[in-house]
Design an enzyme around this catalytic site. Structure first.
Site, short mmCIF file in Angstrom:
data_model
loop_
_atom_site.label_atom_id
_atom_site.label_comp_id
_atom_site.label_asym_id
_atom_site.label_seq_id
_atom_site.Cartn_x
_atom_site.Cartn_y
_atom_site.Cartn_z
N ASN A 7 0.88 -1.17 0.00
CA ASN A 7 0.00 0.00 0.00
C ASN A 7 0.92 1.22 0.00
OD1 ASN A 7 -1.73 2.07 0.56
ND2 ASN A 7 -2.69 1.11 2.36
N ARG A 91 -2.58 -2.01 -3.43
CA ARG A 91 -3.78 -1.22 -3.21
C ARG A 91 -3.68 0.00 -4.13
NH1 ARG A 91 -5.05 3.22 1.28
NH2 ARG A 91 -7.20 3.58 0.67
N HIS A 180 -12.76 3.37 0.06
CA HIS A 180 -12.78 2.33 1.10
C HIS A 180 -13.53 1.09 0.65
CE1 HIS A 180 -12.62 5.77 4.30
NE2 HIS A 180 -11.40 5.31 4.11
N ARG A 241 -11.29 16.21 7.70
CA ARG A 241 -12.11 16.56 6.53
C ARG A 241 -13.53 16.87 6.98
NH1 ARG A 241 -10.76 11.26 3.32
NH2 ARG A 241 -8.70 11.13 4.27
N GLU A 393 -8.24 -5.15 4.96
CA GLU A 393 -8.15 -4.89 3.52
C GLU A 393 -7.02 -5.71 2.89
OE1 GLU A 393 -8.42 -0.87 5.13
OE2 GLU A 393 -8.98 -0.27 3.10
#
Ligand code: ADP
Length: 410
Positions: A7, A91, A180, A241, A393
């Site tokens: 990743n 990823r 996601h 965010r 993941e």
């Protein structure tokens, strides 16, 4: 088959080396602050032997070379030859509309990834750097991409279309993509298994609450809506965010404060969310609510209420979007630990059939005995079950890679 999962972020490379026979993680680690003078690597083998080093790591090439070297090391490693890395799974954040599933990397795929970079200028370029570096360092190993956006490609057009001039979609691909996806896919599949029900019959809402947060509606195994949109800024309140806002606020503030595009972008991505709601105290949920205490009463209580209310609204909206609901799943750093947020977000949802069991909910938290386990936190008579499921993941990336590589060998 042994799969290296990578990743690659802008300044970091996370890795796991997984033996698919028994899905055992042989080693994992993180290279951080790539390109800065105080870069670090931390590595952990399956038997808990660890290695850390701080040194200059110039770029992703050097970082991935270090990952391979440590896997080969006689003291900390798990393999003797590079050829024991059978495949590499990457990823990749954005696959645009081109990829609705994981793929083997070919020249055509690389070209399409470059084309998608405009949609994720911060994320796709380091993903591509990581793939190119791996091709050089492990030329014998087949490589695959697993996209964050792919799982949401099943959304119907009325869910992904914005009511903006439609030439923006045609010219620039302006639409909802969602992110996601790998996590939403993993935990929704797991919850069906935990409930002993067929995945393709269930209406599931998955809440991935980490530094970045998103929520998804999964109807009969397909993502039908999700809260992140064209970018990962839309939707829930996150660490830094803002999530959903009136878009005209941006124009108003840019004019009043004379902000550049970059400054406005920083405001919604880096200086908003929990960080802003806590008046700059922290973007970390553990600081906002420390061991069951509001660390700064009113301000932090409001931060939590705004965050929880947004989740509650989405749960209601997605139950309506699917015409029913069987299960809600909480996952990722906040979702798996912050029992108080889960309880607050689900309060008032008894009319939907959700009844949280406070004792179970607490047990499935950082302070409880069910920490890290897959557990239902609703009462036995709750019509809709709420589950806490740790996300994984990496295992999805490794599984997809191993399936694709095995198929291509035949
Ligand atoms: P990322 O999106 O970077 O993968 P994670 O899934 O690791 O993030 O989640 C990070 C978030 O999880 C941080 O905001 C942190 O506050 C939160 N978190 C981690 N542990 C706990 C905890 N024990 N209680 C509440 N929040 C936690």
């Amino acid at each position: 088959m042994r799969v290296l999962v990578l990743n690659c972020g802008s300044s970091s490379v996370k890795y796991q080396f997984i033996d698919m026979d028994g899905e055992k993680v042989l080693a994992k680690g993180l290279v951080e602050k790539i390109g800065l003078h105080n870069s670090e690597m931390s590595h952990k083998r399956h038997d808990n032997v660890t290695y850390t080093v701080e040194k200059e790591i110039l770029d992703h090439n050097v970082a991935i070379e270090m990952v391979i070297d440590i896997l080969l090391s006689s003291e900390y490693g798990v393999i003797r030859e590079k050829s024991e890395i059978d495949a590499v799974g990457h990823r990749v954040v954005h696959g645009g509309e081109k990829f609705s599933g994981s793929v083997a990397i070919t020249d055509d795929v690389m070209k399409t990834l470059e084309d998608c970079s405009g949609l994720a200028p911060l994320h796709n370029p380091p993903n591509i750097k990581g793939i190119l570096a791996t091709m050089k360092l492990l030329p014998q190993a087949p490589q695959c991409c697993v996209f964050d956006t792919a799982f949401h490609q099943t959304m119907p057009d009325y869910a992904y279309t914005y009511a903006l001039p439609q030439n923006l979609y045609r010219k620039y691909g302006v639409r909802r993509y969602g992110f996601h996806g790998t996590s939403h896919r993993y935990v929704s599949d797991r919850v069906a298994a935990c409930m002993g029900r067929p995945y393709i019959e269930l209406k599931i809402i998955t809440c991935h609450l980490g530094n970045g947060s998103s929520i998804a509606a999964i109807n009969c195994g397909k993502s039908v809506d999700t809260s992140m949109g064209f970018t990962p800024v839309e939707g829930l309140v996150m660490g830094t965010r803002c999530g959903d806002i009136d878009p005209a606020i941006l124009l108003h503030v840019m004019e009043k404060e004379d902000l550049t595009i970059q400054q406005a972008n920083n405001m919604i991505n880096k200086h908003s969310g929990l960080y802003a709601l806590s008046e700059g105290a922290s973007s970390d949920m553990r600081v906002i609510y420390n061991d069951g205490e509001w660390t700064r009463d009113h301000v932090h209580k409001l931060a939590m209420e705004v965050t929880a209310y947004r989740i509650r609204k989405y749960i209601g909206a997605y139950a309506a979007a699917m015409g029913g609901l069987d299960a809600v799943v909480y996952t990722a750093g906040i979702g798996e630990n912050a029992f108080y947020l889960r309880a607050l977000a689900c309060s008032g949802l008894e009319f939907l059939g959700i009844k949280i069991d406070p004792e179970k909910n607490f047990k499935a938290s950082a302070m409880g005995e069910w920490r890290g386990l897959e557990k239902a936190v609703t009462t036995d008579d709750s019509r809709v079950q709420v589950w806490v499921i740790p996300t994984n993941e990496e295992i999805v990336i490794a599984r997809d890679t191993s399936i694709i590589v095995s198929k291509n060998k035949k």
